[in-house]
Design a protein around this motif. Structure first.
Motif, PDB file in Angstrom:
ATOM      1  N   SER A  85       0.832  -1.206   0.000  1.00 17.46           N
ATOM      2  CA  SER A  85       0.000   0.000   0.000  1.00 17.46           C
ATOM      3  C   SER A  85       0.865   1.255   0.000  1.00 17.46           C
ATOM      4  CB  SER A  85      -0.975  -0.002   1.179  1.00 17.46           C
ATOM      5  OG  SER A  85      -0.294   0.000   2.407  1.00 17.46           O
ATOM      6  N   ILE A  86       1.996   1.217   0.695  1.00 17.29           N
ATOM      7  CA  ILE A  86       2.926   2.357   0.688  1.00 17.29           C
ATOM      8  C   ILE A  86       3.532   2.519  -0.703  1.00 17.29           C
ATOM      9  CG2 ILE A  86       5.151   3.191   1.569  1.00 17.29           C
ATOM     10  CD1 ILE A  86       4.319   1.864   4.284  1.00 17.29           C
ATOM     11  N   LEU A  90       3.453   5.790  -3.158  1.00 21.92           N
ATOM     12  CA  LEU A  90       4.686   6.445  -3.595  1.00 21.92           C
ATOM     13  C   LEU A  90       4.805   6.549  -5.112  1.00 21.92           C
ATOM     14  CD1 LEU A  90       7.260   4.903  -1.083  1.00 21.92           C
ATOM     15  CD2 LEU A  90       6.196   7.169  -0.998  1.00 21.92           C
ATOM     16  N   GLN A  91       4.158   5.654  -5.838  1.00 16.28           N
ATOM     17  CA  GLN A  91       4.262   5.659  -7.300  1.00 16.28           C
ATOM     18  C   GLN A  91       3.726   6.940  -7.921  1.00 16.28           C
ATOM     19  OE1 GLN A  91       2.292   2.005  -8.344  1.00 16.28           O
ATOM     20  NE2 GLN A  91       4.158   0.802  -8.189  1.00 16.28           N
ATOM     21  N   SER A  92       2.822   7.617  -7.235  1.00 20.12           N
ATOM     22  CA  SER A  92       2.247   8.840  -7.798  1.00 20.12           C
ATOM     23  C   SER A  92       2.990  10.093  -7.346  1.00 20.12           C
ATOM     24  CB  SER A  92       0.767   8.952  -7.412  1.00 20.12           C
ATOM     25  OG  SER A  92       0.648   9.069  -6.009  1.00 20.12           O
ATOM     26  N   CYS A  93       4.037   9.935  -6.551  1.00 24.17           N
ATOM     27  CA  CYS A  93       4.783  11.086  -6.032  1.00 24.17           C
ATOM     28  C   CYS A  93       5.850  11.552  -7.020  1.00 24.17           C
ATOM     29  CB  CYS A  93       5.467  10.718  -4.712  1.00 24.17           C
ATOM     30  SG  CYS A  93       4.330  10.418  -3.358  1.00 24.17           S
ATOM     31  N   SER A  94       6.127  12.843  -6.941  1.00 25.30           N
ATOM     32  CA  SER A  94       7.220  13.404  -7.744  1.00 25.30           C
ATOM     33  C   SER A  94       8.547  13.061  -7.077  1.00 25.30           C
ATOM     34  CB  SER A  94       7.074  14.921  -7.833  1.00 25.30           C
ATOM     35  OG  SER A  94       7.298  15.505  -6.551  1.00 25.30           O
ATOM     36  N   ILE A 100      11.616  14.102   0.110  1.00 27.99           N
ATOM     37  CA  ILE A 100      11.091  14.557   1.406  1.00 27.99           C
ATOM     38  C   ILE A 100      10.608  13.367   2.234  1.00 27.99           C
ATOM     39  CG2 ILE A 100       9.225  15.870   2.507  1.00 27.99           C
ATOM     40  CD1 ILE A 100       9.460  17.838   0.096  1.00 27.99           C
ATOM     41  N   ILE A 101       9.886  12.458   1.592  1.00 27.37           N
ATOM     42  CA  ILE A 101       9.368  11.279   2.293  1.00 27.37           C
ATOM     43  C   ILE A 101      10.518  10.428   2.816  1.00 27.37           C
ATOM     44  CG2 ILE A 101       8.113   9.101   1.967  1.00 27.37           C
ATOM     45  CD1 ILE A 101       6.288  10.745  -0.023  1.00 27.37           C
TER      46      ILE A 101
END
Length: 115
Positions: A85-86, A90-94, A100-101
């Motif tokens: 699920s994480i 994360l796949q949609s993050c820049s 940052i994450i």
């Protein structure tokens, strides 16, 4: 029902849900009826490798994702679900967001290890 069929079915259900798909939507994408998808997820259906390959492609996973944790205790299965699920989030993050994450995760882990 074999232990492997049940395990693979549970993994497919978890991966499908983490991607926000219903059984009906997954069925449409892999060209199978919803009741058949339900049977797969309950470990009641022995599916062909061709069907398994279509499910893997639609869910955008590695084949090993379906078999990971087969001999682990049930508590570890929950960890696999959390990791997946994480990963989906994360796949949609820049790239900037991922940096940052990563930094936040490092701080949290470091602080937690101090406790």
């Amino acid at each position: 029902m074999s232990k492997l069929s049940i395990h693979v079915g549970i993994r497919i259900r978890s991966l499908r849900k983490n991607r926000g798909l219903t059984q009906e939507q997954l069925g449409e994408l892999v060209q199978l009826p919803q009741p058949y998808i339900g049977g797969i997820e309950r470990g009641e259906k022995n599916i062909s490798l061709e069907t398994l390959e279509r499910i893997i492609q639609v869910l955008h996973i590695d084949p090993s994702d379906l078999f990971n944790g087969f001999n682990l205790p049930t508590s570890k299965h929950e960890e696999y679900e959390l990791f997946d699920s994480i990963q989906v989030l994360l796949q949609s993050c820049s790239e900037k967001e991922l940096i940052i994450i990563k930094k936040l995760a490092q701080v949290i882990i470091t602080e937690n290890n101090k406790l």
